[in-house]
Design a protein around this motif. Structure first.
Motif, mmCIF file in Angstrom:
data_model
loop_
_atom_site.group_PDB
_atom_site.id
_atom_site.type_symbol
_atom_site.label_atom_id
_atom_site.label_comp_id
_atom_site.label_asym_id
_atom_site.label_seq_id
_atom_site.Cartn_x
_atom_site.Cartn_y
_atom_site.Cartn_z
ATOM 1 N N LYS A 1 3.992 -5.305 1.012
ATOM 2 C CA LYS A 1 4.368 -4.217 0.114
ATOM 3 C C LYS A 1 3.179 -3.286 -0.130
ATOM 4 O O LYS A 1 2.021 -3.730 -0.079
ATOM 5 C CB LYS A 1 4.855 -4.777 -1.226
ATOM 6 N N PRO A 2 3.447 -2.008 -0.396
ATOM 7 C CA PRO A 2 2.348 -1.110 -0.765
ATOM 8 C C PRO A 2 1.575 -1.671 -1.959
ATOM 9 O O PRO A 2 2.176 -2.121 -2.939
ATOM 10 C CB PRO A 2 3.077 0.193 -1.131
ATOM 11 N N GLY A 3 0.274 -1.678 -1.860
ATOM 12 C CA GLY A 3 -0.565 -2.249 -2.910
ATOM 13 C C GLY A 3 -1.053 -3.642 -2.589
ATOM 14 O O GLY A 3 -2.040 -4.112 -3.180
ATOM 15 N N ASP A 4 -0.370 -4.328 -1.667
ATOM 16 C CA ASP A 4 -0.841 -5.655 -1.254
ATOM 17 C C ASP A 4 -2.194 -5.542 -0.564
ATOM 18 O O ASP A 4 -2.488 -4.560 0.126
ATOM 19 C CB ASP A 4 0.149 -6.304 -0.280
ATOM 20 N N LEU A 5 -2.990 -6.584 -0.728
ATOM 21 C CA LEU A 5 -4.273 -6.673 -0.034
ATOM 22 C C LEU A 5 -4.093 -7.423 1.272
ATOM 23 O O LEU A 5 -3.249 -8.322 1.373
ATOM 24 C CB LEU A 5 -5.295 -7.382 -0.922
#
Length: 335
Positions: free
Chosen positions: A162-166
């Motif tokens: 997901k967007p924001g995942d590292l």
């Protein structure tokens, strides 16, 4: 006067003799295999568990050079499949194996090959459940199918980032690709211990099997790195419909690989896209960073955050100044 060399005659047993002598002992830990005396195995899956299945094939002169010791070839065959299972969050349990062997493969080779399997079975807690052997006029072709267990409905997929995942990766990257070059006679100027280390990593990868199951509940997505870090990351980004940005300076490399990069910085693309790493890529929410680092420490596996996911498509690699590094060939192609 020197005595003439006496070569040991090649011994090749029949199919059923080979099964009884070499393969049946490997099935001792699988009750459902019935000592490999029947045509099929019966595998019981515990309640609340899913059976996770992955298959890999390695071919002489394509996936290994051919001069490696049989024990090392066996280890590589098993470990590349265990890497897939670990990246899905599965605990390895059993495997089946199909071998296409030319006539030059004798009992001594097969005995050493099975000794390599036996050692890794003990190390990783798996057992042989069955398989098949056939003759071929071509190269050695070895296929292994691994079976693992994971909590029902919890298997880790590559499509969940997901967007924001590292972006986390285990181990070190590039050793396998550089080790292949060393095995082919490259990097002769490199210290012998560094060359041997890299060749060892190519011949016998070290998949982070102990961490795989612990990633369930922590990672949003995961996959193994086998065909090159960037190429495999492209698959994850595409499946998840996100963009991935990798910080090149954050990608973990071994001391031996760092020695090569210090002299040949252009080999960074080999490290990033060369393949044969058999590590795990994982998309980790920022709030789960402490959890993934704690799980890795408990498993004795090194992890590093090398980037992040965001809105968009594709994969980019940035240098220390934030400039994109062009990667002409992001990974190994099987076609």
């Amino acid at each position: 006067m020197m005595s003439p060399m006496i070569s040991k005659p090649m011994t090749v047993s029949g199919e059923f003799q080979r099964i009884a002598r070499f393969f049946a002992p490997l099935a001792a830990g699988c009750d459902g295999a019935d000592g490999l005396t029947d045509d099929a195995a019966s595998l019981t899956v515990p309640v609340g568990q899913d059976l996770i299945v992955s298959t890999d094939t390695i071919v002489e002169k394509t996936h290994y050079l051919g001069h490696e010791k049989p024990e090392a070839i066996a280890s590589k065959l098993l470990r590349v499949t265990l890497s897939d299972l670990a990246s899905k969050g599965a605990v390895p349990a059993w495997y089946t194996m199909n071998l296409a062997l030319p006539g030059r493969i004798d009992d001594a080779w097969l005995e050493a090959f099975c000794a390599g399997l036996a050692a890794d079975q003990d190390r990783y807690g798996v057992a042989l459940a069955g398989g098949d052997t056939v003759k071929t006029d071509g190269p050695v072709v070895l296929t292994l199918t691994g079976f693992g267990l994971a909590p029902a409905g919890k298997v880790l997929r590559r499509r969940g980032a997901k967007p924001g995942d590292l972006l986390y990766v285990t181990g070190t990257i590039g050793d396998g690709a550089l080790g292949l070059e060393c095995a082919r006679g490259g990097f002769l100027e490199l210290d012998w211990s560094a060359r041997n280390f890299l060749i060892g990593r190519y011949e016998r990868p070290e998949p982070p099997v102990g961490l795989g199951a612990a990633l369930i509940g922590i990672a949003d997505a995961a996959m193994d790195v086998s065909d090159g870090l960037i190429g495999d990351l492209m698959h994850m980004a595409e499946a998840s419909d996100v963009r991935a940005v990798v910080q090149a300076t954050a990608v973990p490399v071994s001391d031996a690989a760092a020695e090569i990069l210090s002299e040949c910085p252009d080999r960074l693309t080999t490290v990033l896209s060369g393949g044969d790493d058999y590590q795990i890529l994982a998309a980790v929410p920022p709030e789960k960073e402490e959890a993934v680092r704690s799980a890795a420490k408990e498993a004795g596996v090194a992890v590093a955050c090398i980037g992040e996911f965001m809105e968009g498509k594709g994969v980019s690699v940035q240098d220390a100044d934030g400039q994109d590094i062009p990667i002409a060939q992001p990974g190994y192609s099987h076609s």
